[in-house]
Design an enzyme around this catalytic site. Structure first.
Site, PDB file in Angstrom:
ATOM      1  N   SER A  84       0.021  -2.154   5.318  1.00 22.45           N
ATOM      2  CA  SER A  84      -0.256  -2.834   4.072  1.00 22.45           C
ATOM      3  C   SER A  84      -0.686  -4.367   4.532  1.00 22.45           C
ATOM      4  O   SER A  84      -1.850  -4.460   4.980  1.00 22.45           O
ATOM      5  CB  SER A  84       1.033  -2.936   3.449  1.00 22.45           C
ATOM      6  OG  SER A  84       0.943  -3.311   2.041  1.00 22.45           O
ATOM      7  N   HIS A 108       4.415   3.682  -1.316  1.00 21.30           N
ATOM      8  CA  HIS A 108       3.886   2.659  -0.271  1.00 21.30           C
ATOM      9  C   HIS A 108       4.603   2.753   0.682  1.00 21.30           C
ATOM     10  O   HIS A 108       5.912   2.046   0.787  1.00 21.30           O
ATOM     11  CB  HIS A 108       3.755   1.424  -0.968  1.00 21.30           C
ATOM     12  CG  HIS A 108       3.229   0.415  -0.212  1.00 21.30           C
ATOM     13  ND1 HIS A 108       1.719   0.203   0.075  1.00 21.30           N
ATOM     14  CD2 HIS A 108       3.640  -0.849   0.130  1.00 21.30           C
ATOM     15  CE1 HIS A 108       1.655  -0.942   0.934  1.00 21.30           C
ATOM     16  NE2 HIS A 108       2.530  -1.644   0.713  1.00 21.30           N
TER      17      HIS A 108
END
Ligand code: GTR
Length: 397
Positions: free
Chosen positions: A233, A375
């Site tokens: 990320s 995620h």
């Protein structure tokens, strides 16, 4: 309620809660766009071979990313010191030995310290290929004393596969907060804070990864020619940026890196430049804010960041439920980057549409997978990273 307080509350809510619902998740609403041509110089000339790529276009694109997106990353130092505490520590059921390294970097009478955790497999013949994680999550996830190592950094599994595992915390390089991101590497380079193209937190994290690479080059246990840089990320954005600049990283892996990572900004799908700059004003250069709601004015897009890693292997990932990071936009980006790999006759085996969920593309100079789920970075992701590294050490050299 007093009207002034109401306005303040609305402003704060807008700033911290930047409504995900305001973002587009509808493919039919993606604006039509033209990507800047990675194989055409700013002056308009075609770039048709590796020489013109390396001498003209690559430096040009690097500078465009410095000036408009991430900021310059100065690397000059007065001195660097590596203190290794190896105290014979065996960890992970005695499968690895632990080195705790303090890297102290000095500039103009100021210093910063990066604390590196490094695990070397006990069973090895010579220096080991090593994975370095830029850790933007809690330090407990890289605790080397936990035998049941975490999914986010499954050290034991990777040690069993014969790899070294290393990680540092981003806070050492720049706290991930708008109010004090300067209290790290930026203390060494205060001029950066005044410049529109000065680096901020993401640049500082990339700086730290490169500085760890300086250390690896001095450690005989690590095969510094086989270091894979990994980030998840926001860490994935920093990994791409460090890998783009520093060609010593043999492999670059960006997990769910999303906006201003691997994903094409012009698609405005999920997170946008405006959203990221509003919530994280301390990540990118000030100049980047000029592109809030103004993506088409950018002289680059993110496929060109991936292209800067050529001809080295690069691997990107997405997760099915992580639309915020725009999986489709990330895949389109690596497809475009493949044009530069082609100049090197390094063909990727990516097909024009993204592979099915859970079907990684490993045997390719550009690797990719779309994992089922949210995620995150998981054991499944790392299993593919290990296969990708294994494939490249067997086939690329
Ligand atoms: C989100 C941000 C993303 C990504 C993510 C993370 O809030 O919008 O760009 O960086 O955080 O780092 O997990």
């Amino acid at each position: 309620m007093h009207i002034y307080r109401l306005f303040t509350l609305l402003a704060v809510a807008n700033l911290i809660g930047f409504k995900a619902s305001a973002q587009n998740y509808d493919e039919s609403k993606v604006p039509s766009y033209t990507l800047p041509n990675v194989l055409k110089s700013s002056a308009g000339g075609p770039i048709g071979d590796t020489n013109s790529w390396e001498t003209k276009r690559r430096p040009e694109i690097l500078k465009l990313f410095e000036d408009h997106v991430y900021g310059r990353v100065p690397r000059s130092l007065d001195s660097t010191k590596f203190d290794v505490n190896k105290s014979g520590n065996k960890v992970l059921k005695n499968k690895a030995h632990l080195k705790e390294v303090t890297i102290t970097a000095w500039k103009n009478g100021r210093y910063v310290q990066i604390h590196l955790t490094l695990l070397i497999p006990e069973k090895r013949k010579g220096p080991v290929p090593t994975f370095l994680l830029i850790n933007n999550r809690d330090s407990s996830l890289i605790n080397p004393h936990k035998d049941s190592s975490t999914d986010f950094w499954p050290a034991e599994m990777m040690i069993d596969s014969g790899y070294g595992m290393a990680a540092f915390q981003v806070v050492d390089a720049a706290p991930d907060r708008p109010e004090d991101y300067q209290k790290g590497v930026l203390q060494l380079y205060p001029d950066q804070l005044k410049a529109g193209n000065g680096m901020k937190a993401i640049g500082a994290w990339a700086w730290a990864a490169m500085t760890v690479m300086d250390y690896f080059e001095s450690d005989p246990d690590v095969d510094s020619k086989k270091v894979a840089l990994v980030g998840h990320s926001r860490g994935g954005k920093a990994a791409l940026w460090a890998g783009a600049q520093d060609q010593r990283f043999a492999i670059v892996i960006a997990n769910c890196s999303g906006n201003t990572g691997a994903a094409i900004s012009r698609r405005k799908f999920g997170e946008t430049i405006k959203a990221i700059n509003s919530r994280f004003p301390h990540w990118f250069a000030d100049n980047y804010k000029k592109y809030n709601d103004n993506e088409t004015a950018l002289p680059i897009d993110q496929h060109m960041l991936v292209a800067l890693i050529a001809p080295r292997p690069v691997y990107t990932t997405n997760a099915t439920e992580d639309l915020w990071a725009d999986p489709t936009g990330s895949y389109l980006s690596i497809l475009e980057a493949a044009k530069v790999y082609n100049l090197y006759q390094k063909k990727s085996t990516l097909s024009s549409t993204a592979p099915a969920v859970g079907k990684p593309i490993i045997n390719s100079i550009i690797g990719y997978h779309l994992r089922q789920g949210v995620h995150d970075m998981t054991r499944f992701d790392w299993q593919q990273f290990a296969k990708f590294a294994r494939y490249h050490s067997n086939h690329v050299e």
